[in-house]
Design a protein around this motif. Sequence first.
Motif, PDB file in Angstrom:
ATOM      1  N   ILE A 126     -17.665  16.074 -11.052  1.00 21.00           N
ATOM      2  CA  ILE A 126     -17.734  16.292 -12.584  1.00 21.00           C
ATOM      3  C   ILE A 126     -18.273  15.318 -13.349  1.00 21.00           C
ATOM      4  O   ILE A 126     -19.094  15.413 -14.242  1.00 21.00           O
ATOM      5  N   HIS A 127     -17.783  14.011 -13.157  1.00 21.76           N
ATOM      6  CA  HIS A 127     -18.459  12.740 -13.541  1.00 21.76           C
ATOM      7  C   HIS A 127     -19.936  12.827 -13.396  1.00 21.76           C
ATOM      8  O   HIS A 127     -20.604  12.875 -14.583  1.00 21.76           O
ATOM      9  N   GLU A 128     -20.450  12.971 -12.259  1.00 18.95           N
ATOM     10  CA  GLU A 128     -21.931  12.945 -12.013  1.00 18.95           C
ATOM     11  C   GLU A 128     -22.551  14.190 -12.678  1.00 18.95           C
ATOM     12  O   GLU A 128     -23.578  13.983 -13.053  1.00 18.95           O
TER      13      GLU A 128
ATOM     14  N   HIS B  15     -25.080   7.526 -21.440  1.00 19.65           N
ATOM     15  CA  HIS B  15     -24.882   8.071 -20.118  1.00 19.65           C
ATOM     16  C   HIS B  15     -23.572   8.555 -20.069  1.00 19.65           C
ATOM     17  O   HIS B  15     -22.887   9.459 -19.693  1.00 19.65           O
ATOM     18  N   GLU B  16     -22.893   7.417 -20.032  1.00 23.73           N
ATOM     19  CA  GLU B  16     -21.257   7.365 -19.825  1.00 23.73           C
ATOM     20  C   GLU B  16     -20.498   8.527 -20.667  1.00 23.73           C
ATOM     21  O   GLU B  16     -19.573   8.825 -20.418  1.00 23.73           O
ATOM     22  N   SER B  17     -21.080   8.459 -21.929  1.00 25.37           N
ATOM     23  CA  SER B  17     -20.508   9.368 -22.950  1.00 25.37           C
ATOM     24  C   SER B  17     -20.515  10.706 -22.593  1.00 25.37           C
ATOM     25  O   SER B  17     -19.484  11.583 -22.739  1.00 25.37           O
ATOM     26  N   GLN B  18     -21.677  11.102 -21.594  1.00 30.22           N
ATOM     27  CA  GLN B  18     -21.899  12.574 -21.218  1.00 30.22           C
ATOM     28  C   GLN B  18     -20.950  12.812 -20.001  1.00 30.22           C
ATOM     29  O   GLN B  18     -20.228  13.435 -19.664  1.00 30.22           O
ATOM     30  N   SER B  19     -20.933  11.609 -19.002  1.00 26.31           N
ATOM     31  CA  SER B  19     -20.267  11.725 -17.813  1.00 26.31           C
ATOM     32  C   SER B  19     -18.620  11.831 -17.869  1.00 26.31           C
ATOM     33  O   SER B  19     -17.858  12.691 -17.622  1.00 26.31           O
ATOM     34  N   ARG B  20     -18.265  10.688 -18.840  1.00 26.87           N
ATOM     35  CA  ARG B  20     -16.723  10.591 -19.116  1.00 26.87           C
ATOM     36  C   ARG B  20     -16.192  11.951 -19.985  1.00 26.87           C
ATOM     37  O   ARG B  20     -15.080  12.424 -19.894  1.00 26.87           O
TER      38      ARG B  20
ATOM     39  N   ASP C  53     -20.467  -0.578 -20.557  1.00 30.96           N
ATOM     40  CA  ASP C  53     -20.703   0.622 -21.093  1.00 30.96           C
ATOM     41  C   ASP C  53     -20.163   1.935 -20.702  1.00 30.96           C
ATOM     42  O   ASP C  53     -20.019   3.043 -21.258  1.00 30.96           O
ATOM     43  N   TYR C  54     -19.304   1.620 -19.577  1.00 30.64           N
ATOM     44  CA  TYR C  54     -18.233   2.949 -19.263  1.00 30.64           C
ATOM     45  C   TYR C  54     -17.296   3.049 -20.235  1.00 30.64           C
ATOM     46  O   TYR C  54     -17.021   4.033 -20.589  1.00 30.64           O
ATOM     47  N   LEU C  55     -16.651   1.755 -20.981  1.00 29.27           N
ATOM     48  CA  LEU C  55     -15.654   2.087 -21.880  1.00 29.27           C
ATOM     49  C   LEU C  55     -16.445   2.449 -23.079  1.00 29.27           C
ATOM     50  O   LEU C  55     -15.745   3.136 -23.907  1.00 29.27           O
TER      51      LEU C  55
HETATM   52 ZN    ZN Z   1     -21.050   7.181 -14.544  1.00 30.52          ZN
END
Ligand code: ZN
Length: 500
Positions: A264-266, A294-299, A418-420
């Motif tokens: 789901i993340h990817e 990008h991480e805002s979308q995956s997370r 960027d993940y956070l």
């Molecule tokens: Zn990611």
Amino acid sequence: MEEKLRALKDELAVYMDLYYASAVLGWDQETNMPPGGAQARADQGATLSELAHRRITDDKVGRLLDDLKAYEESLDYDSDDASLIRITRREYEKRVKVPAELVAEIARAGALGIEAWKEARTKSEFSLFESALQKLIDLKMQYAECFAPYENIYDPLLDEFEPGVDYAQISAVFAGLKPELVKLVAAIGENLDAVDDGPVRGEFTDESQMAFGRIIAKDLGFDFERGRLDLSAHPFTTGFSHDDVRITTRTLQDFLPSCLMSIIHETGHALYEQGSNPAYYRTILAGGASMAIHESQSRFWENIIGRSRPFWEHYHPLLIEHFPQLEGVDRETFYRAINKSYPSFIRVEADEVTYGLHIILRFELENDLFNGRVKVGELPDVWNARFEEYLGIVPPDDAMGVLQDVHWSQALFGYFPDYLLGSIFSVQLWNKLKEELPGAVDQVRAGKFDEILGWHRQKVHRHGTKFTLPELSERAVGGPLDWQPYMNYLNAKFGELYGL
Ligand code: ZN
């Protein structure tokens, strides 16, 4: 002007072809390449990176940018042409400071580093990775030096993934968030048994995990005609155009959420790439704007949707169909199980609450490494000591500790925060989305995602690389990045789960 713009686009087309060709090599290295191919792949990657670098830093590009300056200034900032010139200028001015030989050397060291890391992680022996890591850090120091004078040597590294956002800005965000996270982790720790993840531990076949994950990816909007799902040691997304986006996952037979949530993340990353405006094909505006966006979308898809009650109201029956052993596990029990929060060693398996501390630890550690306050040889001990300080547990070995992430082996220093930042932004997007699309939660409950995806397409995807995080945030949610809504979201969700 038309002619100059055309000429610039021609230059960019070749640059993008080289860039995507090296992405194909990278994808193959992670999914298919035999270990013996490492050296040749490193050389090929280095050559392509150098060629791409030379292309975008060519004097011709500099002259075209000069010629187009007045035209750019006459246009609306948000327009395609102004953005294309602006983003090309940003990349040109950044890259022209870096020697092509250094770019090639970093690419080569990264491709070799990943092989050293794989072996070290498999054997859980940091010493097998130490010299490769030292070399990567030395090279990235040289890279950062190209940008002197800087406020913090870590800034040029952060800027690679999050243009225009520096250490001071990120640490201000994390300084607010960290004590709040520590407080919530402690409160949950008092009541750890309130949630049981026993039901998602057991034996789950790879085939069922992949089959189920595939259905969900497709339902969320992943277009398999324009993408693939494969296996790799570390899940990731890469793309060679909006029409060819690759995602990977890994399966753990004894822990169900790992593979599913990675898919789901990817998929979230892939939806962003597949949603890039086709008109930007072979231009610098194609793809995602920054890693935090990008991480805002995956997370968003992984946590806000994939770990929500409404989502499982729809998917619970299909879950049971794929995993008959969960027959006796009702929807609520399953929802609670996939949201169990507890201090654990591996970042990618971490729950939403402890996740932030995994990131802050890495962010602070990278800053210390590049500022010379921590030496490479000290990393395993420093990692373990800080891990105990933040999460109260000590990794039993390096594979579960300092060796767990692939990033450093590929010279990706400055990526982790960027993940956070992305997780924080994902909640701001969700709040805005619910305001503008009041039926969103009911749609999730019905397994319908097209309007939710459509909203993201409109607010985020269609802009490609046009805007920095601060610019996009203003345009999409009407204000700057703000950690408070994220903390409110965590407090509400986990306060309810743990009866706090
Ligand atoms: Zn990611």
